[in-house]
Design a protein around this motif. Structure first.
Motif, short mmCIF file in Angstrom:
data_model
loop_
_atom_site.label_atom_id
_atom_site.label_comp_id
_atom_site.label_asym_id
_atom_site.label_seq_id
_atom_site.Cartn_x
_atom_site.Cartn_y
_atom_site.Cartn_z
N LEU A 17 0.82 -1.21 0.00
CA LEU A 17 0.00 0.00 0.00
C LEU A 17 0.85 1.26 0.00
CD1 LEU A 17 -2.75 -1.04 2.57
CD2 LEU A 17 -3.06 -0.75 0.10
N TRP A 67 -7.15 14.02 4.97
CA TRP A 67 -7.41 12.62 5.29
C TRP A 67 -6.61 12.14 6.50
CZ3 TRP A 67 -11.42 9.93 4.29
CH2 TRP A 67 -12.20 10.23 3.17
N ASP A 122 -5.72 -1.41 10.52
CA ASP A 122 -7.10 -1.63 10.96
C ASP A 122 -7.64 -0.49 11.82
OD1 ASP A 122 -7.33 -4.17 9.74
OD2 ASP A 122 -6.29 -5.10 11.42
N ARG A 124 -9.27 2.73 13.04
CA ARG A 124 -10.34 3.53 12.44
C ARG A 124 -10.09 5.03 12.61
NH1 ARG A 124 -13.97 0.54 9.35
NH2 ARG A 124 -13.92 -1.57 10.20
N VAL A 135 -13.78 5.06 8.48
CA VAL A 135 -12.93 4.23 7.62
C VAL A 135 -11.65 3.89 8.37
CG1 VAL A 135 -13.89 5.17 5.48
CG2 VAL A 135 -11.88 6.25 6.51
N ASP A 136 -10.98 2.83 7.93
CA ASP A 136 -9.71 2.48 8.55
C ASP A 136 -8.54 3.08 7.75
OD1 ASP A 136 -9.36 0.70 6.37
OD2 ASP A 136 -9.84 -1.07 7.57
N ARG A 138 -6.18 1.64 6.23
CA ARG A 138 -6.01 0.92 4.96
C ARG A 138 -6.85 1.60 3.87
NH1 ARG A 138 -7.56 -3.11 6.98
NH2 ARG A 138 -5.67 -4.33 7.20
N TRP A 139 -8.11 1.91 4.18
CA TRP A 139 -9.00 2.55 3.21
C TRP A 139 -8.45 3.92 2.82
CZ3 TRP A 139 -11.66 6.96 2.40
CH2 TRP A 139 -12.65 6.95 1.42
N ILE A 140 -7.93 4.66 3.79
CA ILE A 140 -7.38 5.99 3.50
C ILE A 140 -6.20 5.88 2.55
CG2 ILE A 140 -6.16 7.96 4.52
CD1 ILE A 140 -8.05 7.62 6.98
N LEU A 142 -5.62 3.49 0.36
CA LEU A 142 -6.17 3.13 -0.95
C LEU A 142 -6.81 4.33 -1.63
CD1 LEU A 142 -7.67 -0.35 -0.08
CD2 LEU A 142 -5.86 0.09 -1.76
N HIS A 143 -7.58 5.09 -0.86
CA HIS A 143 -8.25 6.26 -1.41
C HIS A 143 -7.24 7.29 -1.90
CE1 HIS A 143 -11.13 9.40 -2.10
NE2 HIS A 143 -10.39 10.21 -1.36
N GLU A 146 -5.67 6.21 -5.15
CA GLU A 146 -6.61 6.42 -6.25
C GLU A 146 -6.69 7.89 -6.61
OE1 GLU A 146 -10.20 7.96 -7.84
OE2 GLU A 146 -9.88 7.98 -5.67
#
Length: 168
Positions: A17, A67, A122, A124, A135-136, A138-140, A142-143, A146
């Protein structure tokens, strides 16, 4: 410029990541390499007057700030935007030399690399996103990968229109 490769040095999730985000960040810098001060501030798209190389770099810097510091850590929002001018980070960027914008982005990225290393993927976010979810990390990551990749496409188009420069 020493650019991060997109192949991670290890195959664990965190390394993959962070490697992809660093690769996207380095691509921003590569797209801006050698551009003139005038071209950095030039808006070429009639429907997008804020879409300049400087504006995109500033936007990416402030998006990461929001973020990581505001959403994930829960800090007060000290960004340049206002309700009256939600895109102010792009508007004010034309008054800042592009090398300074790129240096600030790189310095901030280094701080966020450390932040990511200190937290579980993991974990949050302290603040919710638009749909009320926490969101966790990981999501941040990825976002942001992108978002940065999408804006690299904008930088690529702008650079080609400005001076014909193309490339990875």
């Amino acid at each position: 410029m020493n650019r991060t490769e997109d192949t991670p040095p290890a195959w664990d999730e965190r390394t993959q990541l962070t490697t992809f985000l660093d690769y996207a960040r380095d691509t921003v810098r590569a797209k801006c390499e050698g551009v003139s001060a005038e071209h950095a501030r030039t808006a070429l798209l009639p429907g997008s007057p804020l879409m300049t190389l400087s504006g995109v770099v500033s936007h990416l810097r402030w998006v990461e700030y929001h973020w990581f510091q505001v959403t994930f850590l829960g800090e007060d929002d000290q960004g340049p935007w206002t309700e009256e001018d939600p895109d102010r980070e792009m508007r004010i960027a034309v008054d800042v030399p592009l090398p300074r914008l790129l240096d600030e982005y790189a310095e901030q990225s280094a701080r966020y690399r450390e932040l990511v290393a200190e937290h579980s993927l993991d974990e949050r976010a302290r603040r919710t996103v638009r749909d009320g979810l926490h969101v966790d990390l990981r999501w941040i990551l990825l976002h942001l990968t992108e978002e940065t990749a999408r804006h690299n496409g904008h930088l690529d188009i702008l650079r080609e229109l400005l001076d014909g420069t193309t490339g990875d």
